[in-house]
Motif scaffolding. Structure first.
Motif: not given
Length: 516
Positions: A406-419, A470-480
């Protein structure tokens, strides 16, 4: 000084240098970049107008970022490169504290008839306490402006100590002016140090010449003081205007907790060993003893009635008192903001050891014990971090980079800080520029990272093949509660060395349609 004594001093200085550098080079490359460092990298790459707009939405002043930019131009943007500026400034701070030790001895902290070799030993003690301090090591291993601030604090304090011996030294006034201006544009709280120094110089000019004989030397000293302070205030005006625009950011979008009964002991515990934020509550009682000892130390040093020693006490205590008072209304008490005061606090500790235990076996035993305690604090600092097993966004980025399917898969981050952090690793590993995007969730609240998010950073799934993984990157403690992390379990988790779930991430490979 005898040749034998010179060899001893040279050997001890080499040991202090090597130990200080070793503590600062640990995990320099393998430690995960976190948000504050990634934000420094982003901000340093902005042009002038973007930097101005970014600073107005944060709480910082600009000088560190052009310096970091020039550093990156010369040495690159790897973790080692961006952190090595702080390591270099941290080592200069260690050397500077040793120099301050010599100046303090010369200003009367030790009898004037003491041997030159004894003064060098005291300077090495002060440098060693700074070099092995976990609190100063922590400042030196992150790509932030704090070691630039500690080094400038050392330079300005050295200028003031020279002036306390002779208030008519023009070169010292010029040096104090330029280091003060640089300090004011490195961190807002260095203004407190500058005010203490200006007030203490004015008081000493008055005290030393309080008689009726208003000499030419006194008039010259007052003239230099007025010009230096006046010019510094004029130069400070743009920073004051910037601070006024930033003031709302202190109350909105930042995570400084309110001042409570344990804030002071926890801060003094950080002065000793700097446990991660997620563990600091477990060790809060450990800070009670050093806090009480420091109060006794400051009272004892103030009673010496030595102008140089009293200056060090004021530079250590006034920031604590002022920020404590402000925090009663607006949360501002954060241990890292006392790194500048901590430099002079280290000198106060060294002076107390030197004065209380005289010479001979007792002093050597206390010095060795104090340095051993300082080294243990730094060893604990690195042990608690557990760097090899706590890789946070670095671990997530490595896992994504290792999956060639999945080298071309998009990376989507849910936290602005992690982004912001993932953007750094995208650049570091050479991913396509637009591969990492920020999830357009129901609530678009960037919080403390608002000044780092651009309109094109948001991801709109309607413009993508909804069956694309897509690769989904999220904090273990969600912001919302509305983030995707509430709807599925993670395939991999990567913990932060801060021991906080809000800074740890989970990684999933999901169809894009699940993020609509």
């Amino acid at each position: 000084m005898a040749t034998k004594d010179r060899y001893k001093i040279f050997t001890l200085a080499a040991l202090v240098f090597c130990a200080s550098l070793a503590f600062r080079l640990a995990y320099l490359d393998s430690r995960a970049i976190w948000f504050d460092e990634a934000s420094s990298w982003v901000t340093a790459n902005l042009d002038y107008f973007e930097l101005q707009a970014s600073l107005e939405q944060s709480t910082h002043v600009p000088l560190y970022y052009p310096v970091l930019h020039c550093w990156m131009v010369m040495f690159g943007e790897s973790p080692i490169a961006i952190r090595s500026l702080s390591v270099t400034l941290g080592m200069l701070t260690v050397a500077g504290v040793g120099y301050l030790g010599l100046l303090t001895i010369s200003a009367g902290a030790e009898p004037q008839n003491s041997k030159a070799v004894t003064r060098w030993y005291f300077a090495l003690l002060a440098a060693a306490l700074c070099g092995t301090s976990a609190f100063q090591v922590h400042a030196s291993v992150e790509a932030r402006m704090y070691t630039a601030g500690t080094f400038l604090c050392v330079l300005s304090t050295a200028s003031v100590l020279h002036l306390l011996q002779d208030t008519s030294r023009r070169r010292c006034w010029v040096a104090l002016f330029w280091t003060t201006v640089a300090s004011l544009y490195t961190h807002h709280l260095l203004a407190v140090t500058a005010m203490v120094q200006a007030a203490w110089l004015a008081w000493n000019i008055y005290q030393q010449n309080a008689g009726l004989d208003y000499s030419a030397k006194t008039r010259l000293a007052w003239r230099y003081w007025r010009r230096s302070v006046g010019a510094a205030i004029v130069c400070w005006i743009p920073a004051l205007i910037l601070w006024w625009k930033q003031f709302h950011a202190i109350q909105q979008g930042f995570w400084i907790p309110p001042l409570d009964g344990w804030s002071i002991p926890r801060t003094f515990m950080e002065f000793v060993a700097s446990p991660p934020p997620g563990l600091s509550w477990n060790f809060r009682e450990w800070g009670i003893t050093p806090a009480m000892l420091c109060v006794v130390m400051f009272v004892g040093l103030w009673r010496t009635k030595n102008a140089a020693v009293r200056l060090l006490v004021l530079q250590s205590v006034v920031p604590l008192l002022l920020i404590g008072i402000v925090s009663l209304k607006t949360p501002l008490w954060e241990a890292r903001y006392f790194r500048f005061a901590h430099v002079t606090m280290i000198l106060c500790v060294a002076i107390s050891i030197w004065q209380l235990f005289g010479s001979g076996v007792a002093r050597r035993a206390v010095v060795i014990s104090g340095l051993a305690l300082s080294c243990c604090g730094t060893v604990l600092f690195w042990h608690w971090r557990d760097i090899p097993h706590r890789q946070a966004n670095r671990g997530a980025a490595m896992a994504i980079d290792a999956d060639h399917q999945h080298a071309n898969s998009r990376v989507v981050v849910t936290s602005p800080i992690d982004f912001v952090v993932m953007k750094y690793y995208a650049k570091h590993w050479g991913w396509p520029e637009d591969r990492v995007k920020l999830w357009t969730g129901p609530e678009r609240i960037p919080g403390a990272s608002v000044h780092l998010i651009k309109n094109y950073d948001w991801w709109n799934p309607t413009a993508t093949n909804l069956n694309e993984p897509v690769w989904l990157v999220e904090p273990l403690q969600p912001e919302t509660r509305s983030t995707p992390s509430t709807r599925r379990t993670s395939t991999a988790s990567f913990h932060s060395d801060l021991w906080l779930n809000a800074w740890s991430v989970r990684l999933n490979l999901v169809p894009a349609k699940e993020l609509r």
